[in-house]
Design a protein around this motif. Structure first.
Motif, mmCIF file in Angstrom:
data_model
loop_
_atom_site.group_PDB
_atom_site.id
_atom_site.type_symbol
_atom_site.label_atom_id
_atom_site.label_comp_id
_atom_site.label_asym_id
_atom_site.label_seq_id
_atom_site.Cartn_x
_atom_site.Cartn_y
_atom_site.Cartn_z
ATOM 1 N N GLY A 185 -13.449 50.775 58.525
ATOM 2 C CA GLY A 185 -14.795 50.554 59.125
ATOM 3 C C GLY A 185 -15.172 51.518 60.068
ATOM 4 O O GLY A 185 -14.631 52.383 60.482
ATOM 5 N N GLY A 186 -16.402 51.274 60.752
ATOM 6 C CA GLY A 186 -16.854 52.265 61.918
ATOM 7 C C GLY A 186 -16.262 51.913 63.124
ATOM 8 O O GLY A 186 -15.891 50.910 63.527
ATOM 9 N N MET A 187 -16.113 53.128 63.989
ATOM 10 C CA MET A 187 -15.481 52.789 65.286
ATOM 11 C C MET A 187 -16.123 51.817 66.212
ATOM 12 O O MET A 187 -15.518 51.069 66.769
ATOM 13 C CB MET A 187 -15.286 54.237 65.796
ATOM 14 N N ASP A 188 -17.625 51.790 66.040
ATOM 15 C CA ASP A 188 -18.337 50.846 66.682
ATOM 16 C C ASP A 188 -17.735 49.275 66.469
ATOM 17 O O ASP A 188 -18.216 48.588 67.407
ATOM 18 C CB ASP A 188 -19.963 50.899 66.587
ATOM 19 N N LEU A 189 -17.096 49.078 65.390
ATOM 20 C CA LEU A 189 -16.604 47.752 65.003
ATOM 21 C C LEU A 189 -15.229 47.312 66.000
ATOM 22 O O LEU A 189 -14.983 46.208 65.656
ATOM 23 C CB LEU A 189 -16.575 47.719 63.392
ATOM 24 N N MET A 190 -14.620 48.238 66.342
ATOM 25 C CA MET A 190 -13.391 48.054 66.941
ATOM 26 C C MET A 190 -13.500 46.886 68.016
ATOM 27 O O MET A 190 -12.571 45.887 67.834
ATOM 28 C CB MET A 190 -12.815 49.112 67.638
ATOM 29 N N PHE A 191 -14.392 46.783 68.777
ATOM 30 C CA PHE A 191 -14.541 45.737 69.583
ATOM 31 C C PHE A 191 -16.202 45.382 69.689
ATOM 32 O O PHE A 191 -16.767 46.085 69.730
ATOM 33 C CB PHE A 191 -14.249 45.764 71.101
ATOM 34 N N PRO A 192 -16.412 44.092 69.265
ATOM 35 C CA PRO A 192 -15.367 42.816 69.215
ATOM 36 C C PRO A 192 -15.221 42.385 67.913
ATOM 37 O O PRO A 192 -14.279 41.668 67.670
ATOM 38 C CB PRO A 192 -16.393 41.764 69.832
ATOM 39 N N HIS A 193 -15.573 43.254 67.011
ATOM 40 C CA HIS A 193 -15.374 42.514 65.540
ATOM 41 C C HIS A 193 -14.035 42.737 65.130
ATOM 42 O O HIS A 193 -13.472 41.636 64.685
ATOM 43 C CB HIS A 193 -16.421 43.169 64.446
ATOM 44 N N HIS A 194 -13.548 43.889 65.028
ATOM 45 C CA HIS A 194 -11.892 43.961 64.381
ATOM 46 C C HIS A 194 -10.989 43.112 65.327
ATOM 47 O O HIS A 194 -9.924 42.637 64.782
ATOM 48 C CB HIS A 194 -11.826 45.511 64.177
ATOM 49 N N GLU A 195 -11.285 43.458 66.836
ATOM 50 C CA GLU A 195 -10.335 42.703 67.397
ATOM 51 C C GLU A 195 -10.105 41.157 67.407
ATOM 52 O O GLU A 195 -9.028 40.582 67.387
ATOM 53 C CB GLU A 195 -10.684 43.070 69.092
ATOM 54 N N SER A 196 -11.376 40.647 67.117
ATOM 55 C CA SER A 196 -11.648 39.008 66.823
ATOM 56 C C SER A 196 -10.687 38.857 65.544
ATOM 57 O O SER A 196 -10.288 37.755 65.543
ATOM 58 C CB SER A 196 -13.223 38.850 67.089
ATOM 59 N N GLU A 197 -11.112 39.706 64.745
ATOM 60 C CA GLU A 197 -10.592 39.525 63.230
ATOM 61 C C GLU A 197 -8.771 39.479 63.505
ATOM 62 O O GLU A 197 -8.191 38.697 62.752
ATOM 63 C CB GLU A 197 -10.798 40.551 62.296
ATOM 64 N N ILE A 198 -8.427 40.623 64.228
ATOM 65 C CA ILE A 198 -7.002 40.280 64.373
ATOM 66 C C ILE A 198 -6.571 38.988 65.118
ATOM 67 O O ILE A 198 -5.347 38.213 64.794
ATOM 68 C CB ILE A 198 -6.331 41.406 65.353
ATOM 69 N N ALA A 199 -7.342 38.647 66.054
ATOM 70 C CA ALA A 199 -6.949 37.364 66.946
ATOM 71 C C ALA A 199 -7.043 36.119 65.908
ATOM 72 O O ALA A 199 -6.242 35.099 65.907
ATOM 73 C CB ALA A 199 -8.023 37.139 68.019
ATOM 74 N N GLN A 200 -8.186 36.094 65.191
ATOM 75 C CA GLN A 200 -8.302 34.960 64.000
ATOM 76 C C GLN A 200 -7.029 34.935 62.963
ATOM 77 O O GLN A 200 -6.335 33.888 62.857
ATOM 78 C CB GLN A 200 -9.607 35.054 63.237
ATOM 79 N N ALA A 201 -6.609 36.060 62.589
ATOM 80 C CA ALA A 201 -5.621 36.122 61.702
ATOM 81 C C ALA A 201 -4.222 35.796 62.147
ATOM 82 O O ALA A 201 -3.477 34.919 61.767
ATOM 83 C CB ALA A 201 -5.698 37.606 60.933
ATOM 84 N N THR A 202 -4.215 36.329 63.474
ATOM 85 C CA THR A 202 -2.821 36.114 64.162
ATOM 86 C C THR A 202 -2.726 34.514 64.630
ATOM 87 O O THR A 202 -1.734 34.026 64.484
ATOM 88 C CB THR A 202 -2.941 37.003 65.473
ATOM 89 N N ALA A 203 -3.665 34.049 65.079
ATOM 90 C CA ALA A 203 -3.816 32.598 65.276
ATOM 91 C C ALA A 203 -3.198 31.581 64.130
ATOM 92 O O ALA A 203 -2.660 30.705 64.252
ATOM 93 C CB ALA A 203 -5.129 31.998 65.719
ATOM 94 N N VAL A 204 -3.634 32.066 62.988
ATOM 95 C CA VAL A 204 -3.426 31.172 61.776
ATOM 96 C C VAL A 204 -2.065 31.705 61.016
ATOM 97 O O VAL A 204 -1.275 30.765 60.945
ATOM 98 C CB VAL A 204 -4.346 31.296 60.578
ATOM 99 N N THR A 205 -1.821 33.116 61.103
ATOM 100 C CA THR A 205 -0.669 33.413 60.282
ATOM 101 C C THR A 205 0.525 33.934 61.152
ATOM 102 O O THR A 205 1.710 33.934 60.709
ATOM 103 C CB THR A 205 -0.911 34.529 59.255
#
Length: 489
Positions: free
Chosen positions: A244-264
């Motif tokens: 994705g675009g660099m502008d998505l690193m925060f908050p979007h991709h950072e939050s994706e990592i958090a959601q996935a890590t919370a579950v898996t």
């Protein structure tokens, strides 16, 4: 020779050898557009960047499942948890159904991407079509203790996640501990526990027109939940590349990592890839900033900042001239230079096809193919590939001027390098040839109609003269029971 690809992993901030989790299969997820307006140059960059990645991985023999989503719900105006849903707002202003807005701009996005010769992804899921999966994801995050309900909305508990994992900020480099210590809300001023917490599900206000039933309220999913839910559904708990675009690193991709890590217990992917921004006068091009030029405006030249129209292949070449991780600043001068460079390559290819071979070669052409592979394997370095292709163009012109010689085998080798890197991997097309083909088709139809009329009138002299004259310029006419056909010799 086996090609070893290195890509820059945004998570480790280093170039790493690309080793798929389950070779030869590769799973790649890329964040697609929020469809509430026409695509602009900033949308073209990630589309072309990851089209390049998709094409090159397939060229190397990988079987790629490429998932690129359509965001048609949940993306609020301020890219966080405030304001109105971008699509719902557009629908309200234009007095349309939200899905009418989403469909209209999805169709226009596809048309622009087709013009840019961007291949369609393997799967293109819509956020609104995966509400059930998103609700299930939120339920799992709550079960793991990393989310809480507040007034019918559900928020991710960033403080608890950070205390347990120390991972929030691992991608973007944000120092979340400092944010948590300085941004605590005054009691009663927000339904969030911390301003850093982000919405997994939002309760819909009475006027909100996009709404679904959930265990917590009638509402809609948060922006970040869609990519985690759909990436997991189509690519599994861990896949190879997330882009994705660099502008998505925060908050979007950072939050994706958090959601996935919370579950898996781990992030969603092995490699994170981010393209840099298109800028105008040093400022990011974007709808929210109002400084964008749509792709249709580029194609027609109908914008106050444009001095002329630019073809889709000029735009594609302009983007590929820069490395995907570097910024690209828009200017008419830069686009005109790209137009000339693209034309130079296309003319060289045309000249190459008309070269007369010699019995011996006065130059060695075998190094060009590997040089181009070396550049591609170095984190998709298309500017270096293009520089090698320009070297080839210079050689082709030298041979055409009778100042060097090439055998047929070497001419075929150069043609193969062009076919592989210009057309197959970088996805460029010869627009001039396409236009000439349409023109030639039209002219030949007219000529054969005249010849058919001459034959009907038993004017054999005219009929034969047309056939023989066409043969002299390299066009063979074949008469059949259904009429005459033609082909270039």
């Amino acid at each position: 020779m086996e090609q070893v690809l290195y890509i820059h992993n945004s998570l480790s901030r280093t170039k790493e050898p690309f080793r798929p989790l389950n070779a030869p299969h590769v799973g790649m997820y890329v964040c697609g557009p929020t469809v509430y307006g026409d695509g602009h140059l900033g949308h073209a960059r990630p589309a072309i960047t990851f089209d390049l990645v998709f094409r090159y991985l397939q060229h190397l023999g990988y079987k790629v499942r490429y998932v690129r989503n359509i965001t048609d719900v949940g993306h609020l105006e301020h890219d966080a948890d405030e304001g109105e849903d971008k699509i719902a707002k557009k629908a309200r202003l234009e007095q349309l159904e939200p899905m009418e807005v989403a469909q209209y701009y999805t169709n226009r996005y596809h048309a622009a991407m087709d013009a840019l010769n961007v291949l369609r992804p393997s799967i293109e899921p819509h956020a609104s079509g995966h509400i059930i999966e998103q609700i299930e994801l939120v339920e799992k995050i709550i079960e793991k203790g990393y989310a809480y309900e507040s007034n019918g909305s559900v928020y991710f508990d960033v403080r608890k996640y950070q205390e347990d994992t120390k991972k929030y900020g691992c991608l973007s480099g944000r120092v979340i501990d400092e944010m948590l210590s300085t941004t605590r809300d005054l009691d009663g001023q927000s339904e969030k526990r911390e301003t850093a917490d982000f919405a997994l599900w939002k309760k819909a206000s009475p006027e909100h027109i996009m709404r679904w039933n959930s265990p917590w309220s009638v509402g809609f999913p948060g922006w970040h939940t869609e990519c985690t839910a759909m990436g997991c559904k189509y690519l599994g708990e861990t896949f190879d590349i997330h882009g994705g675009g660099m502008d998505l690193m925060f908050p979007h991709h950072e939050s994706e990592i958090a959601q996935a890590t919370a579950v898996t217990g781990h992030g969603p992917c092995k490699y994170w890839m981010h393209n840099n921004m298109i800028t105008i006068n040093g400022q990011k091009m974007g709808k929210s900033l109002g400084n964008f030029i749509t792709l249709d405006e580029f194609f027609t030249g109908n914008h106050k900042l444009l001095t002329q129209a630019y073809t889709p292949m000029t735009i594609r070449f302009f983007i590929l001239q820069a490395h995907y991780r570097s910024t690209v600043d828009f200017s008419n001068e830069a686009l005109q230079a790209a137009e000339k460079g693209y034309s130079r390559l296309m003319q060289a290819y045309k000249t190459l096809k008309g070269l007369q071979p010699s019995k011996t070669s006065s130059v060695d052409v075998k190094e060009y193919r590997q040089k181009c592979y070396d550049a591609m394997n170095d984190d998709m370095n298309t500017p270096i590939v293009i520089s090698h292709l320009f070297d080839m163009a210079k050689l082709i012109n030298t041979v055409n001027d009778k100042k060097a010689t090439l055998t047929q085998a070497d001419i075929d080798e150069l043609k193969g390098v062009f076919d592989t890197f210009v057309f197959e991997i970088m996805g460029l097309k010869d627009e001039a040839t396409g236009n000439n083909t349409q023109l030639l088709d039209g002219l030949m139809k007219m000529v054969l109609d005249v010849r058919a009329q001459a034959k009907a009138n038993k004017d054999w002299a005219t009929s034969d003269k047309i056939r023989d004259t066409l043969a002299e310029i390299g066009i063979a006419v074949k008469d059949g029971k259904d009429g005459a056909t033609w082909e270039l010799k």
